[in-house]
Design a protein around this motif. Sequence first.
Motif, PDB file in Angstrom:
ATOM      1  N   ASN A  39       0.849  -1.193   0.000  1.00 25.07           N
ATOM      2  CA  ASN A  39       0.000   0.000   0.000  1.00 25.07           C
ATOM      3  C   ASN A  39       0.881   1.238   0.000  1.00 25.07           C
ATOM      4  O   ASN A  39       1.885   1.296   0.717  1.00 25.07           O
ATOM      5  CB  ASN A  39      -0.909   0.043   1.245  1.00 25.07           C
ATOM      6  N   GLY A  40       0.517   2.209  -0.826  1.00 23.80           N
ATOM      7  CA  GLY A  40       1.263   3.471  -0.860  1.00 23.80           C
ATOM      8  C   GLY A  40       2.510   3.433  -1.727  1.00 23.80           C
ATOM      9  O   GLY A  40       3.250   4.415  -1.792  1.00 23.80           O
ATOM     10  N   GLY A  42       2.738   3.496  -4.868  1.00 21.89           N
ATOM     11  CA  GLY A  42       2.626   4.361  -6.048  1.00 21.89           C
ATOM     12  C   GLY A  42       1.961   3.700  -7.244  1.00 21.89           C
ATOM     13  O   GLY A  42       2.024   4.219  -8.355  1.00 21.89           O
ATOM     14  N   LYS A  43       1.277   2.574  -7.005  1.00 22.23           N
ATOM     15  CA  LYS A  43       0.658   1.816  -8.110  1.00 22.23           C
ATOM     16  C   LYS A  43      -0.454   2.623  -8.782  1.00 22.23           C
ATOM     17  O   LYS A  43      -0.480   2.758 -10.004  1.00 22.23           O
ATOM     18  CB  LYS A  43       0.086   0.481  -7.587  1.00 22.23           C
ATOM     19  N   THR A  44      -1.381   3.149  -7.970  1.00 23.21           N
ATOM     20  CA  THR A  44      -2.511   3.889  -8.551  1.00 23.21           C
ATOM     21  C   THR A  44      -2.020   5.166  -9.233  1.00 23.21           C
ATOM     22  O   THR A  44      -2.512   5.537 -10.297  1.00 23.21           O
ATOM     23  CB  THR A  44      -3.554   4.206  -7.458  1.00 23.21           C
ATOM     24  N   THR A  45      -1.031   5.804  -8.644  1.00 26.72           N
ATOM     25  CA  THR A  45      -0.464   7.015  -9.269  1.00 26.72           C
ATOM     26  C   THR A  45       0.077   6.670 -10.653  1.00 26.72           C
ATOM     27  O   THR A  45      -0.182   7.380 -11.634  1.00 26.72           O
ATOM     28  CB  THR A  45       0.658   7.596  -8.371  1.00 26.72           C
TER      29      THR A  45
HETATM   30  N1  LIG Z   1      -2.978  13.731  -5.106  1.00 30.56           N
HETATM   31  C1  LIG Z   1      -2.086  13.379  -4.189  1.00 30.56           C
HETATM   32  N2  LIG Z   1      -1.489  14.311  -3.390  1.00 30.56           N
HETATM   33  C2  LIG Z   1      -0.569  13.987  -2.490  1.00 30.56           C
HETATM   34  N3  LIG Z   1      -0.147  12.720  -2.254  1.00 30.56           N
HETATM   35  C3  LIG Z   1      -0.701  11.744  -3.006  1.00 30.56           C
HETATM   36  C4  LIG Z   1      -1.688  12.020  -4.004  1.00 30.56           C
HETATM   37  N4  LIG Z   1      -2.047  10.833  -4.587  1.00 30.56           N
HETATM   38  C5  LIG Z   1      -1.321   9.884  -3.984  1.00 30.56           C
HETATM   39  N5  LIG Z   1      -0.518  10.417  -3.035  1.00 30.56           N
HETATM   40  C6  LIG Z   1       0.423   9.682  -2.183  1.00 30.56           C
HETATM   41  O1  LIG Z   1       1.310   8.981  -3.041  1.00 30.56           O
HETATM   42  C7  LIG Z   1       1.640   7.705  -2.474  1.00 30.56           C
HETATM   43  C8  LIG Z   1       1.284   6.613  -3.456  1.00 30.56           C
HETATM   44  O2  LIG Z   1      -0.125   6.502  -3.542  1.00 30.56           O
HETATM   45  P1  LIG Z   1      -0.830   5.449  -4.495  1.00 30.56           P
HETATM   46  O3  LIG Z   1      -2.307   5.568  -4.282  1.00 30.56           O
HETATM   47  O4  LIG Z   1      -0.316   5.631  -5.865  1.00 30.56           O
HETATM   48  O5  LIG Z   1      -0.284   4.077  -3.899  1.00 30.56           O
HETATM   49  P2  LIG Z   1      -0.783   2.588  -4.150  1.00 30.56           P
HETATM   50  O6  LIG Z   1       0.434   1.766  -4.322  1.00 30.56           O
HETATM   51  O7  LIG Z   1      -1.806   2.558  -5.213  1.00 30.56           O
HETATM   52  O8  LIG Z   1      -1.440   2.242  -2.743  1.00 30.56           O
HETATM   53  P3  LIG Z   1      -2.756   1.382  -2.391  1.00 30.56           P
HETATM   54  O9  LIG Z   1      -2.391  -0.048  -2.596  1.00 30.56           O
HETATM   55  O10 LIG Z   1      -2.965   1.740  -0.945  1.00 30.56           O
HETATM   56  O11 LIG Z   1      -3.860   1.876  -3.275  1.00 30.56           O
HETATM   57  C9  LIG Z   1       0.867   7.619  -1.159  1.00 30.56           C
HETATM   58  O12 LIG Z   1       1.737   7.990  -0.116  1.00 30.56           O
HETATM   59  C10 LIG Z   1      -0.244   8.620  -1.340  1.00 30.56           C
HETATM   60  O13 LIG Z   1      -0.672   9.141  -0.091  1.00 30.56           O
END
Ligand SMILES: Nc1ncnc2c1ncn2[C@@H]1O[C@H](COP(=O)(O)OP(=O)(O)OP(=O)(O)O)[C@@H](O)[C@H]1O
Length: 237
Positions: A39-40, A42-45
């Motif tokens: 989690n976190g 950066g996958k969704t980003t």
């Molecule tokens: N718009 C935003 N502004 C500031 N920080 C952000 C933003 N979007 C994401 N983040 C941060 O960037 C990091 C990566 O987030 P992301 O959602 O891409 O992770 P992830 O791997 O998809 O996690 P998960 O499995 O929990 O969905 C996290 O620390 C999140 O809080």
Amino acid sequence: MQNFIVIDNATKKYGDHIGNFNININIKKGETFAIVGPNGAGKTTLIRQILGFIKSDEGTVAINNFNSWINREEIMKFTGYVAGEISLYDDFTGIKFLKLVSKMKKDSDWQFVEKLIKHFDLDASRKIKKMSKGMKQKIAIIAATMNKPAFLVLDEPTSGLDPIMQQKFKELINKLKKEFSTTIIICSHIFEEVINFSDRVGILKKGVLIDEYNVGKTGIKELNKKFKKIFEEEGVL
Ligand SMILES: Nc1ncnc2c1ncn2[C@@H]1O[C@H](COP(=O)(O)OP(=O)(O)OP(=O)(O)O)[C@@H](O)[C@H]1O
């Protein structure tokens, strides 16, 4: 074969170690690439950068030679997307929603939608607001795949599904791969959710793509070990 997806030095910074940093991935047509990470990570980003929902600070993403930030509308014509946070029209019934999506998508095939409703054993006559998480997940999967897209992006797509429905989901993905050569990016923090039908897997940690493996060559057992080790280092087990 030419690459269908080229992620070239893509960077999106939200802070130190937050976001994505210098990501490079090439994916060929018909390949399934899994992005796995805690989690976190950066996958969704990264998915949002790939789909052109957010602009990378540096680098570029090209899908079928279209720049994902500049040509997002073109890309969406041949792309299906199941978002991690599903939001559907709550007051619509499942059928009404799927009919609306079908009208909006150029090549959708209503017979295929009916097959998918049966395949997922879904009562689509209910209002979406009265549906369980799993039912909404099924609607989102059907909406994303009804036109047999050339490119499919899946963000934790089976998180609300029970094991039987997860299996049915895998069958659908395998059909799209086999019959329509769909190129797929799937991300999850659950290794088992993605590994069985992925050709390659990239491991994302704190926004950095730390490793990339060919699933067939490395073997699922070995990958499982590597992935567990990363999760342990992250202190999430
Ligand atoms: N718009 C935003 N502004 C500031 N920080 C952000 C933003 N979007 C994401 N983040 C941060 O960037 C990091 C990566 O987030 P992301 O959602 O891409 O992770 P992830 O791997 O998809 O996690 P998960 O499995 O929990 O969905 C996290 O620390 C999140 O809080």
